[in-house]
Write a protein that holds these residues in place. Structure first.
Motif, PDB file in Angstrom:
ATOM      1  N   ALA A 141       8.195 -61.653  26.557  1.00 63.40           N
ATOM      2  CA  ALA A 141       7.146 -62.144  27.450  1.00 63.40           C
ATOM      3  C   ALA A 141       5.839 -62.251  26.669  1.00 63.40           C
ATOM      4  CB  ALA A 141       6.977 -61.205  28.640  1.00 63.40           C
ATOM      5  N   VAL A 142       5.188 -63.410  26.782  1.00 60.83           N
ATOM      6  CA  VAL A 142       3.971 -63.669  26.006  1.00 60.83           C
ATOM      7  C   VAL A 142       2.911 -64.252  26.931  1.00 60.83           C
ATOM      8  CG1 VAL A 142       2.971 -65.072  24.156  1.00 60.83           C
ATOM      9  CG2 VAL A 142       5.216 -64.014  23.837  1.00 60.83           C
ATOM     10  N   THR A 143       1.684 -63.758  26.800  1.00 62.10           N
ATOM     11  CA  THR A 143       0.593 -64.305  27.618  1.00 62.10           C
ATOM     12  C   THR A 143       0.072 -65.596  26.997  1.00 62.10           C
ATOM     13  OG1 THR A 143      -0.935 -62.823  26.452  1.00 62.10           O
ATOM     14  CG2 THR A 143      -0.184 -62.140  28.624  1.00 62.10           C
ATOM     15  N   ALA A 144      -0.146 -66.596  27.846  1.00 57.41           N
ATOM     16  CA  ALA A 144      -0.700 -67.873  27.399  1.00 57.41           C
ATOM     17  C   ALA A 144      -2.195 -67.734  27.159  1.00 57.41           C
ATOM     18  CB  ALA A 144      -0.434 -68.941  28.448  1.00 57.41           C
ATOM     19  N   MET A 145      -2.725 -68.614  26.307  1.00 61.36           N
ATOM     20  CA  MET A 145      -4.181 -68.643  26.108  1.00 61.36           C
ATOM     21  C   MET A 145      -4.872 -69.223  27.336  1.00 61.36           C
ATOM     22  SD  MET A 145      -4.399 -69.881  22.117  1.00 61.36           S
ATOM     23  CE  MET A 145      -3.044 -71.065  22.252  1.00 61.36           C
ATOM     24  N   SER A 146      -4.267 -70.235  27.941  1.00 60.10           N
ATOM     25  CA  SER A 146      -4.829 -70.838  29.151  1.00 60.10           C
ATOM     26  C   SER A 146      -4.676 -69.896  30.329  1.00 60.10           C
ATOM     27  CB  SER A 146      -4.127 -72.160  29.462  1.00 60.10           C
ATOM     28  OG  SER A 146      -4.333 -73.095  28.429  1.00 60.10           O
ATOM     29  N   ARG A 147      -5.573 -70.002  31.273  1.00 64.45           N
ATOM     30  CA  ARG A 147      -5.529 -69.174  32.474  1.00 64.45           C
ATOM     31  C   ARG A 147      -4.900 -69.942  33.638  1.00 64.45           C
ATOM     32  NH1 ARG A 147      -8.442 -64.278  31.961  1.00 64.45           N
ATOM     33  NH2 ARG A 147      -8.442 -63.850  29.719  1.00 64.45           N
ATOM     34  N   ALA A 148      -4.439 -69.191  34.608  1.00 64.06           N
ATOM     35  CA  ALA A 148      -3.886 -69.797  35.819  1.00 64.06           C
ATOM     36  C   ALA A 148      -4.976 -70.566  36.558  1.00 64.06           C
ATOM     37  CB  ALA A 148      -3.300 -68.718  36.726  1.00 64.06           C
ATOM     38  N   VAL A 149      -4.580 -71.664  37.200  1.00 64.28           N
ATOM     39  CA  VAL A 149      -5.527 -72.412  38.031  1.00 64.28           C
ATOM     40  C   VAL A 149      -6.047 -71.475  39.121  1.00 64.28           C
ATOM     41  CG1 VAL A 149      -5.796 -74.346  39.618  1.00 64.28           C
ATOM     42  CG2 VAL A 149      -4.352 -74.594  37.584  1.00 64.28           C
ATOM     43  N   THR A 167       2.727 -76.406  32.213  1.00 58.78           N
ATOM     44  CA  THR A 167       3.412 -76.942  31.036  1.00 58.78           C
ATOM     45  C   THR A 167       2.588 -76.711  29.771  1.00 58.78           C
ATOM     46  OG1 THR A 167       4.475 -78.629  32.394  1.00 58.78           O
ATOM     47  CG2 THR A 167       4.422 -79.017  30.021  1.00 58.78           C
ATOM     48  N   LEU A 168       1.283 -76.936  29.847  1.00 60.25           N
ATOM     49  CA  LEU A 168       0.423 -76.713  28.692  1.00 60.25           C
ATOM     50  C   LEU A 168       0.378 -75.233  28.325  1.00 60.25           C
ATOM     51  CD1 LEU A 168      -2.570 -79.119  29.443  1.00 60.25           C
ATOM     52  CD2 LEU A 168      -0.679 -79.450  27.834  1.00 60.25           C
ATOM     53  N   ALA A 169       0.326 -74.369  29.320  1.00 61.30           N
ATOM     54  CA  ALA A 169       0.332 -72.928  29.051  1.00 61.30           C
ATOM     55  C   ALA A 169       1.631 -72.506  28.378  1.00 61.30           C
ATOM     56  CB  ALA A 169       0.128 -72.156  30.354  1.00 61.30           C
ATOM     57  N   GLU A 170       2.746 -73.078  28.833  1.00 58.08           N
ATOM     58  CA  GLU A 170       4.032 -72.729  28.234  1.00 58.08           C
ATOM     59  C   GLU A 170       4.122 -73.246  26.797  1.00 58.08           C
ATOM     60  OE1 GLU A 170       7.630 -70.564  28.895  1.00 58.08           O
ATOM     61  OE2 GLU A 170       5.691 -70.700  29.911  1.00 58.08           O
ATOM     62  N   ALA A 171       3.502 -74.386  26.525  1.00 53.66           N
ATOM     63  CA  ALA A 171       3.466 -74.900  25.154  1.00 53.66           C
ATOM     64  C   ALA A 171       2.733 -73.927  24.233  1.00 53.66           C
ATOM     65  CB  ALA A 171       2.793 -76.270  25.125  1.00 53.66           C
ATOM     66  N   GLU A 172       1.680 -73.307  24.731  1.00 53.03           N
ATOM     67  CA  GLU A 172       0.951 -72.303  23.943  1.00 53.03           C
ATOM     68  C   GLU A 172       1.827 -71.098  23.650  1.00 53.03           C
ATOM     69  OE1 GLU A 172      -3.310 -73.415  26.127  1.00 53.03           O
ATOM     70  OE2 GLU A 172      -2.307 -71.496  26.523  1.00 53.03           O
ATOM     71  N   VAL A 173       2.575 -70.681  24.641  1.00 53.03           N
ATOM     72  CA  VAL A 173       3.464 -69.529  24.491  1.00 53.03           C
ATOM     73  C   VAL A 173       4.534 -69.808  23.442  1.00 53.03           C
ATOM     74  CG1 VAL A 173       5.273 -68.230  25.689  1.00 53.03           C
ATOM     75  CG2 VAL A 173       3.047 -68.589  26.786  1.00 53.03           C
ATOM     76  N   LYS A 174       5.073 -71.033  23.431  1.00 52.16           N
ATOM     77  CA  LYS A 174       6.138 -71.387  22.490  1.00 52.16           C
ATOM     78  C   LYS A 174       5.636 -71.413  21.055  1.00 52.16           C
ATOM     79  CE  LYS A 174       9.024 -72.075  25.900  1.00 52.16           C
ATOM     80  NZ  LYS A 174       9.928 -70.988  26.346  1.00 52.16           N
ATOM     81  N   LEU A 175       4.331 -71.555  20.850  1.00 54.82           N
ATOM     82  CA  LEU A 175       3.785 -71.480  19.503  1.00 54.82           C
ATOM     83  C   LEU A 175       3.931 -70.077  18.924  1.00 54.82           C
ATOM     84  CD1 LEU A 175       0.472 -73.535  19.944  1.00 54.82           C
ATOM     85  CD2 LEU A 175       2.564 -74.282  18.809  1.00 54.82           C
ATOM     86  N   VAL A 176       3.925 -69.080  19.799  1.00 52.09           N
ATOM     87  CA  VAL A 176       4.091 -67.688  19.371  1.00 52.09           C
ATOM     88  C   VAL A 176       5.553 -67.382  19.106  1.00 52.09           C
ATOM     89  CG1 VAL A 176       3.761 -65.265  20.041  1.00 52.09           C
ATOM     90  CG2 VAL A 176       2.051 -66.988  20.677  1.00 52.09           C
ATOM     91  N   ASP A 177       6.413 -67.830  20.022  1.00 52.52           N
ATOM     92  CA  ASP A 177       7.852 -67.577  19.927  1.00 52.52           C
ATOM     93  C   ASP A 177       8.549 -68.686  20.708  1.00 52.52           C
ATOM     94  OD1 ASP A 177      10.488 -66.766  20.203  1.00 52.52           O
ATOM     95  OD2 ASP A 177      10.017 -64.693  20.733  1.00 52.52           O
ATOM     96  N   LYS A 265      10.261 -57.186  25.446  1.00 54.59           N
ATOM     97  CA  LYS A 265       9.159 -57.241  24.489  1.00 54.59           C
ATOM     98  C   LYS A 265       8.001 -57.973  25.155  1.00 54.59           C
ATOM     99  CE  LYS A 265       9.670 -59.628  20.627  1.00 54.59           C
ATOM    100  NZ  LYS A 265      10.054 -60.012  19.231  1.00 54.59           N
ATOM    101  N   PHE A 266       6.789 -57.473  24.931  1.00 54.94           N
ATOM    102  CA  PHE A 266       5.604 -58.114  25.509  1.00 54.94           C
ATOM    103  C   PHE A 266       4.563 -58.299  24.416  1.00 54.94           C
ATOM    104  CE2 PHE A 266       1.370 -57.528  27.665  1.00 54.94           C
ATOM    105  CZ  PHE A 266       1.318 -58.804  28.221  1.00 54.94           C
ATOM    106  N   ASN A 267       4.207 -59.539  24.148  1.00 58.29           N
ATOM    107  CA  ASN A 267       3.243 -59.866  23.093  1.00 58.29           C
ATOM    108  C   ASN A 267       3.553 -59.137  21.788  1.00 58.29           C
ATOM    109  OD1 ASN A 267       1.830 -61.656  24.705  1.00 58.29           O
ATOM    110  ND2 ASN A 267       0.196 -60.219  25.232  1.00 58.29           N
ATOM    111  N   GLY A 268       4.829 -59.095  21.452  1.00 57.63           N
ATOM    112  CA  GLY A 268       5.258 -58.515  20.181  1.00 57.63           C
ATOM    113  C   GLY A 268       5.546 -57.031  20.208  1.00 57.63           C
ATOM    114  N   LEU A 269       5.171 -56.340  21.277  1.00 54.82           N
ATOM    115  CA  LEU A 269       5.418 -54.901  21.372  1.00 54.82           C
ATOM    116  C   LEU A 269       6.632 -54.626  22.258  1.00 54.82           C
ATOM    117  CD1 LEU A 269       1.823 -53.384  21.790  1.00 54.82           C
ATOM    118  CD2 LEU A 269       3.169 -53.679  19.698  1.00 54.82           C
ATOM    119  N   VAL A 270       7.384 -53.595  21.897  1.00 51.44           N
ATOM    120  CA  VAL A 270       8.579 -53.227  22.644  1.00 51.44           C
ATOM    121  C   VAL A 270       8.185 -52.706  24.022  1.00 51.44           C
ATOM    122  CG1 VAL A 270      10.499 -51.585  22.741  1.00 51.44           C
ATOM    123  CG2 VAL A 270       9.971 -52.759  20.604  1.00 51.44           C
TER     124      VAL A 270
END
Length: 308
Positions: A141-149, A167-177, A265-270
């Motif tokens: 699980a990864v937090t997006a840079m964009s915020r919820a509407v 969709t844009l928020a999910e694209a940001e998340v996919k850049l991480v993993d 895993k959340f933002n890289g931490l177990v």
């Protein structure tokens, strides 16, 4: 019948003939409310609740579908029944509703309904392969840079097809993993939701989840409250921050297709000890009992078949 039958505004047509105008408000404005129901053993799960929520969205958006809730329920069952012969005995499907305001005419008032609403109802094979491994390994699980509407702009309880922000928020998340599953925060830094799911955590033996002030009032979310009560597990709604996710014993998402998706895993931490937690497993088992089938087994079976 060799192809799916799609319901469009009073007609049942083959999938290849299912078309709407390029001037429909669904295309021009993303002006569409939606619902997605899944089946278990070919039987729709909580279809009545989905229709009830659909009509709440229709009321708030001021779209007249041209059908009563009872009529919509019957049409939905007819669409499902018509397409069931295309499913294998171990398969299930989505039953999807998309309802737009109809033809959009450029002018001073985009809310004016100048034609009957476009009512689109269809089924599609429920493909669980993308989520199946997460039942046993958990997702990242990864937090997006964009915020919820913000709810002040668009209430998240209105289930709609205007998905660009998600969709844009999910694209940001996919850049991480590339395999990560996103978590949106609201403008105050509180945990909101996933692009198509609600977020839960387990801490100190208690299930916790954000309120619907900044997240969809999910049907699957409500099912967790029912199962928690049945299992005797305390549960409550509250404001949650990333700190609470980092320090949680368990994290999971809930959504119509997969029901429960664990995160280890959340933002890289177990998360916790890095394994799918006991309460998450208990809820999955309880949901399988409620559905009358092995939810996890169905996903694993699809994944195994695709690798043969």
């Amino acid at each position: 019948m060799s192809s799916r039958q799609i319901y469009i505004s009073g007609d049942m047509v083959p999938e290849s003939e299912a078309k709407i105008s390029i001037f429909d408000s669904a295309v021009m404005l993303g002006d569409t409310v939606t619902e997605s129901t899944r089946t278990f053993r070919h039987q729709p799960f909580k279809l009545e609740q989905h229709i009830e929520r659909l009509y709440k969205s229709l009321k708030v958006t001021r779209i007249d579908p041209g059908h009563s809730p009872e009529e919509m329920l019957q049409i939905s069952r007819d669409v499902l029944e018509t397409n069931l012969p295309l499913l294998g005995p171990e398969d299930d499907c989505w039953l999807v509703h998309n309802i737009s305001r109809g033809i959009s005419v450029a002018g001073a008032d985009p809310t004016k309904q100048v034609s009957p609403a476009t009512v689109m109802i269809f089924t599609s094979f429920l493909d669980l392969r993308d989520w199946a491994e997460f039942y046993s390994t958990g997702c990242h699980a990864v937090t997006a840079m964009s915020r919820a509407v913000p709810a002040q702009a668009l209430d998240p309880r209105i289930k709609n097809r205007s998905r660009m922000a998600y969709t844009l928020a999910e694209a940001e998340v996919k850049l991480v993993d590339p395999a990560a599953q996103g978590i949106l925060l609201d403008i105050h830094g509180n945990v909101a939701e996933n692009k198509g799911a609600n977020v839960f955590l387990v801490s100190e033996g208690e299930i916790r989840t954000p309120t619907t002030a900044n997240a969809l009032a999910g049907i699957s979310r409500a099912t967790i409250f029912e199962l928690a009560k049945t299992c005797g597990i305390p549960i409550r709604e509250m404001d949650l921050q990333t700190y609470d996710l980092y320090t949680a014993d368990e994290i999971f998402f809930t959504s119509t297709p997969y029901c429960i998706m664990p995160a280890t895993k959340f933002n890289g931490l177990v998360v916790g000890d890095g394994a799918v937690g006991p309460i998450t497993q208990r809820l999955l088992a309880a949901w399988s009992e409620l559905a009358g089938m092995d939810i996890v087994g169905q996903g694993r079976q699809q994944l195994a078949a695709s690798r043969q």
